[in-house]
Design an enzyme around this catalytic site. Structure first.
Site, PDB file in Angstrom:
ATOM      1  N   ARG A 246       0.651  -1.135  -0.089  1.00 16.71           N
ATOM      2  CA  ARG A 246      -0.010   0.114   0.020  1.00 16.71           C
ATOM      3  C   ARG A 246       0.651   1.286  -0.176  1.00 16.71           C
ATOM      4  NH1 ARG A 246      -4.959   2.471  -0.913  1.00 16.71           N
ATOM      5  NH2 ARG A 246      -5.102   4.177   0.733  1.00 16.71           N
TER       6      ARG A 246
ATOM      7  N   THR B  92     -10.711 -13.320  28.774  1.00 11.14           N
ATOM      8  CA  THR B  92     -11.666 -13.644  29.768  1.00 11.14           C
ATOM      9  C   THR B  92     -11.895 -15.035  29.932  1.00 11.14           C
ATOM     10  OG1 THR B  92     -12.987 -11.778  28.952  1.00 11.14           O
ATOM     11  CG2 THR B  92     -14.070 -13.541  30.166  1.00 11.14           C
TER      12      THR B  92
ATOM     13  N   GLU C 285     -11.063 -19.436  30.112  1.00 11.44           N
ATOM     14  CA  GLU C 285      -9.954 -20.101  30.764  1.00 11.44           C
ATOM     15  C   GLU C 285      -9.062 -19.294  31.806  1.00 11.44           C
ATOM     16  OE1 GLU C 285      -9.006 -23.262  30.402  1.00 11.44           O
ATOM     17  OE2 GLU C 285     -10.227 -23.873  28.989  1.00 11.44           O
TER      18      GLU C 285
ATOM     19  N   ASP D  94      -9.989 -15.007  33.794  1.00  9.41           N
ATOM     20  CA  ASP D  94     -10.031 -13.695  33.284  1.00  9.41           C
ATOM     21  C   ASP D  94      -8.365 -13.424  33.580  1.00  9.41           C
ATOM     22  OD1 ASP D  94     -11.175 -10.898  33.350  1.00  9.41           O
ATOM     23  OD2 ASP D  94      -9.837 -10.788  34.937  1.00  9.41           O
TER      24      ASP D  94
END
Lengths: 748, 748
Positions: free
Chosen positions: B438, B542, B544, B546
């Protein structure tokens, strides 16, 4: 023997005592001459890891201990003695001595252990913490709304109408039609035309238009963007870049949404570098028409809102070519499709399809194949073709003309951050109310506590709440400046809008991310709307100017503003000025101030302002010096700017942060209600100290703050978070976002 | 007169000269005695803001200037003279003097101006920058894959099969069925049962199972999670918590996906504090059954994968009650619905509906109303009810037993960060390849340049690329440790997994956010998949565990590990140790090292390691001291921990960062190919310095690094980013993610 049960219990329950500690106790017991070998054996038996007690035995010890009626400050030894007494025997003096010695031996482990045994402990500090608003949210709300209160209420009332109930966004088709319907309903209320002259159905009230956009942003964000594309970008490009003939022909129908349209500037190949767009508008003098053409696929207009389905016309930005001479980018009204949706010859539109968010907006790609439009379709406020076919403009330079045209559209850079701030306020309302209700963990044998009572949770959300209030006042300020602008101030206001747009929209992204995480699994469910808030606003950091590019624009503006301010013919005279200026600050930087950790000083707005201004000036000065050094060494200015680019972005941040702080302080000062004033003052202090902490690496590098001071700041932020937490629910209540708009089940 | 045209051009083109500067030039011209009044008037005319030249005049000056064949280093005066000569007249000496004096007067503005006039400038540094790989990506790929190369290739080959082509995720129903189909196809390949014993259709190869999960994560993330729920959570809970009777009955069908199941642990009211779940399993000795029951709505099992549609059974975690005594949380297999989908009596399942991401997974809520299950359905590896109806367990404490059970499932905390890393690698591949292609902006009169050539773009992406490599090796390491674990190491490995899970998944969220923004509008379109990558992985921070809670777990582990390591019976003996230890470091911290800005020193791994270790130890020590101070002052330990909670999270970060650095350094050391080794060394240096910069506020507070040194580090990071940029495309090519999996049109 009962006296030792508490000890045994601790040895087996939940690993409070380590094997090494248990071994030490056993060794100690074996040394007690007053115990018979059998007694020693019996007691040690309870400590043998190879023969643990059964779960039932453990539970019976616990029961016995609980029956001994523990006092708050009982030590392990005292509990043992109580237990022994309870079982009917006075504690012999040797046992008492042994218990006390063991307790001493265990040190902290002993006192920690006794916590686990207490059934009725006094409430902990963290259990006591709760929402205790120090002010009246209704008064705060009136203060935030100010003179716009009535229109805000009107918009909120309409958004609460069942017609605006959220729909399932699964189907792109249904959602887009719903958003169009919502826009029509809003247009019927006169909201769309608000900024247009009365002759075209409006009230000539740009301020109200901004307020409407901001308030609509508590509801579906696709609707706000579609609304902004139609009445802001499409309508205002006709209004500001066109002349009376265009106003008469289009403006009324635009305001009622009779004539849906687009703003076709960005191309696939040119987004940030918009003056490089390649679409051409070739003037044909023979029949006085323009031919609009897309040379290659890279030059297709892309991401154009309203294009995929509903737009009938577009303001198209294209290079005007007259007799093979390129007169730079100008604007033209180009018909796209009939009211019945039939595409005009030469126009090809493809759908951008599903996006991360804002799926209620029908973005599309537009390509033109030699599309002829009449002479009158050039928006000719700043440039025109005269009767002889010559280019005419009061502005000599092509680039300057183009940027003047863009300048009239700077309103978008004010509308977007205000919309983003509303979304952030929605997210904060959801996360803070949930954090106040949601309980998890708690002290041993105590109740679970609201998660907003935890320091890490406060540290996540309270500074972001302060940011929301800070930005509220700063964005009000830039709106006022924009509405009352004079020609001279335009450059400054553009920089202000660009910088605030970048800072505020990054803040929205960051705030909503934290809010999502702070709500855990609930934050991930669509029923609580944080996903849509996040996804819909994510592109705010990109459109109306990529944030990183905007921050560089601010930095460039700051450099040349200095240049202008001192009318110094030598470009880098200003470097000397800034350096001088910074030196003055250094004089103020005496060793006592650098090390001053008094709370009164740390909370003093004078200190905050001085520090923010020092940061702004010093970082600008060093960026300028570095830039000049590279130029002096013969580097191309493009390379030199790239070398200092990272630094330049910091210049932008420092400028915006100082601006926000000033506006927040002024807002506190003009607040009359003493309770609101105090609550705002606290938020402002939290805002200021959080920024100082964020930049503490820089301040320490400069020796502007000593380590002892930055540590004291950290401590004070913790304290302020703790205090603000008690006001937090009231502070989000003051936004007064209707629950129909919040649309989150967890705070229903 | 021609000689002044360049000056006039600059005065009008693009605001290079300010009005004050123009006024100065005019003043200067008026002072020139050699000019006749008419000449002065004529020349000043070109500078009159009230009568600007026409756009046509400006263009003709520019044309004339361009024809004068400028040289690279021509000054404004020289250009003027050339122009004058070109037009046939020698430049008179007075004009020459005037031009030179004006040039001097304008200072930098003059030399800056001439840049704008040059048509054929030499290429700028930034234009020259490009991808120039210093190593062979195929060798690097082999090195990353290691011994797992074959299985990785096999999984990639299958994912490239047309059967795995991405589908439109609009319809929840279709998408969920597709994901189930994909999981079945993967099970057919034997991937699901991989970790189970051969007797149950597996290969007893847990390592391969991890590798499969990681590789699948280059494709649809819903499939990975559904796969993990079925074969990891459901299957492994039966495998690790159950005994032979359960294995015989279920494991084979689980591995083939004949028996889809769930892992029902989390409840609406208890997520992080999972030992507080309220579902009960009441033992009835009369018929030797358990009654599974959900007491209140808050105790409903929530977010349970596979529950809404496909799960036929679930491992349910519930408090075991025998004769009114609570024996803590245990696990039971509970039938949910028949293979035909008919719900069993007493089981109520509701659909969690649409989520931010992972919409191919059918999460649901499960409530039990007095559901009776047979005796054999208790997973009885760690606890059971004997023939007399008495509770039996080798582990005395309920909590310790529960955490032992959880410990066997720690694999999830390794699988998730590895899946998240794959997603981050996909995002980086897309953003870096796009940034390399780009083009946007460029030097005046030059080509536009790839955006990856810009410093800010490099600063955004290169450190994240370094993180991805760093985490690759660190996650390999924790996998190895986990697979070869002994009982003694379990606590350490759990802390390692928890910390890495938190650090790596936050890194994924952050990386994908930057990648999205770095791709601008293209990054917002679903056709480029960054939206799905972001949304699907967002919940990784979150589930397994937090992340914030996990980091505190790590800190607690670190505190007690110290305690254990020194077998000191006084809990806070370790505080003294750490302080001592820190003091030793301080001895090493001589003023010369603190200020050493030599590049060799700054790039030295010894310096990096020492700094990371100092950070880890010192921050742990101060957290411990603060914690103890609060306890000493009589504070409840729960309050004391909350007071230091923010600090404790930092302890977790410091620990993880040291761990990652050590593993990265080891990986560099063991690399044989000299070119890959060098490329990795550079990435490792970038990783180390980026972390130091991130934490520089802390290091400066501690006087461990002087301001001069942190500034030198910043400069060096810029330099390393510049160098790594040239390897960047090769570094993502080395991940060898099939383009079918990448699914991004911009890098098709």
């Amino acid at each position: 023997m009962y006296s030792f049960f508490p000890l045994f219990y601790m040895a087996w329950a939940d690993a409070v005592l380590l094997p090494s500690e248990i071994a030490a106790i056993e060794g100690y017991l074996r040394k007690q001459v007053w115990l018979t070998p059998e007694e020693t054996e019996f007691l040690s038996g309870f400590l043998d890891p190879k023969h643990p007690p059964t779960p039932q035995e453990l539970k019976s010890w616990k029961k016995a201990i609980n029956e001994s009626e523990l006092e708050v400050r009982d030590s392990l030894a005292e509990i043992g003695m109580k237990l022994s007494n309870l079982k009917g025997s006075d504690t012999p003096v040797e046992v008492r001595t042994a218990l006390l010695e063991m307790e001493d031996m265990l040190g902290i482990a002993s006192s920690e252990a006794t916590y686990h045994l207490r059934a009725n402990k006094p409430k902990t500090i963290i259990e006591e913490l709760a929402s205790r608003p120090s002010f009246d949210p209704a008064i705060m709300n009136a203060l935030l709304d100010g003179a716009e209160h009535d229109i805000i209420q009107k918009v909120k009332t309409i958004l609460c109408d069942p017609a605006f109930r959220y729909i399932d966004p699964d189907s792109l088709t249904t959602y887009r039609e719903q958003v169009l319907t919502w826009c029509r309903l809003l247009a019927e209320q006169g909201f769309g035309a608000m900024a247009y002259p009365e002759a075209y159905g409006g009230e000539d009230d740009m301020r109200k238009y901004f307020t409407i956009m901001e308030t609509l942003s508590y509801h579906d964000l696709s609707t706000v963007i579609k609304f902004g594309v139609q009445f802001g970008l499409w309508g205002m490009s006709v209004y500001f870049l066109g002349t009376k003939k265009h106003h008469d022909k289009y403006l009324k129908d635009i305001g009622t949404l009779q004539l849906p349209g687009c703003f076709a500037m960005t191309e696939t190949g040119h987004g940030s570098n918009v003056k490089g767009v390649q679409t051409t508008a070739t003037y044909q003098h023979s029949n006085r028409t323009f031919i609009i053409h897309t040379p290659t696929e890279l030059d297709t207009k892309e991401y154009i809102g309203n294009a995929a389905l509903h737009g009938q016309m577009a303001t198209v930005f294209a290079k005007l070519i007259i007799d093979d001479t390129d007169y730079g980018v100008n604007a033209f009204v180009v018909p796209l499709r009939t009211p019945k949706g039939e595409m005009h010859t030469g126009v090809t539109i493809t759908d951008c399809g599903r996006k991360m968010g804002l799926n209620g907006v029908d973005n599309g790609k537009i390509a033109f194949d030699q599309v002829e439009i009449p002479y009158d379709n050039m928006l000719d406020k700043y440039a025109s073709v005269d009767e002889s076919g010559n280019f005419q403009s009061p502005i000599t330079s092509d680039n300057r003309r183009f940027f003047t045209m863009l300048g009239t559209l700077v309103g978008g850079r004010i509308g977007i951050p205000r919309a983003g701030l509303s979304a952030a306020k929605s997210g904060l309302t959801i996360a803070i109310k949930y954090g106040d209700q949601r309980q998890q963990f708690g002290p041993e044998n105590g109740q679970e506590v609201p998660i907003l009572n935890y320091r890490t949770h406060q540290r996540r959300l309270m500074p972001l709440l302060a940011n929301a209030y800070a930005l509220h006042f700063a964005l009000q300020h830039v709106t006022n400046r924009f509405l009352k602008r004079t020609e001279d101030e335009m450059q400054e206001i553009e920089a202000m809008a660009a910088g605030l747009k970048a800072w505020a929209t990054w803040n929205t992204t960051h705030t909503l991310q934290e809010c999502r995480e702070a709500c855990g699994g609930k934050g991930y469910l669509s029923e609580n709307r944080l996903d849509r808030l996040k996804n819909d606003t994510d592109v705010f950091t990109t459109f109306e100017g990529d944030n990183t590019v905007l921050m560089q624009l601010v930095a460039k503006g700051r450099l040349s503003e200095f240049k202008k301010q001192f009318s110094d013919i030598n470009f880098f005279g200003m470097v000397n000025y800034v350096t001088q200026h910074a030196k003055t600050s250094i004089v103020e930087m005496n060793p006592i101030t650098i090390r001053n950790t008094d709370e009164a000083h740390l909370l003093d707005p004078e200190f905050h302002l001085a520090a923010f201004r020092y940061h702004e000036n010093e970082i600008l000065s060093s960026a300028a010096k570095r830039f000049k050094k590279h130029l002096d060494a013969g580097m191309d200015s493009f390379d030199a700017f790239n070398q200092t680019q990272y630094h330049m972005v910091q210049v932008g941040h420092a400028y915006v942060e100082r601006l926000i702080l000033e506006q927040f302080l002024e807002a506190v000062e003009r607040t009359e209600d003493p309770k609101c004033k105090e609550a705002l003052r606290k938020l402002c202090q939290l805002f200021a100290l959080t920024q100082l902490e964020k930049n503490k690496g820089w301040y320490l590098e400069q020796d502007y703050l000593a380590g002892s001071k930055t540590k004291a700041i950290r401590k004070l932020i913790n304290q302020l978070c703790w205090e603000v937490r008690q006001d937090a629910v009231a502070l989000v209540d003051a936004f007064k976002i209707p629950k129909e708009c919040l649309g989150a089940e967890i705070v229903g």
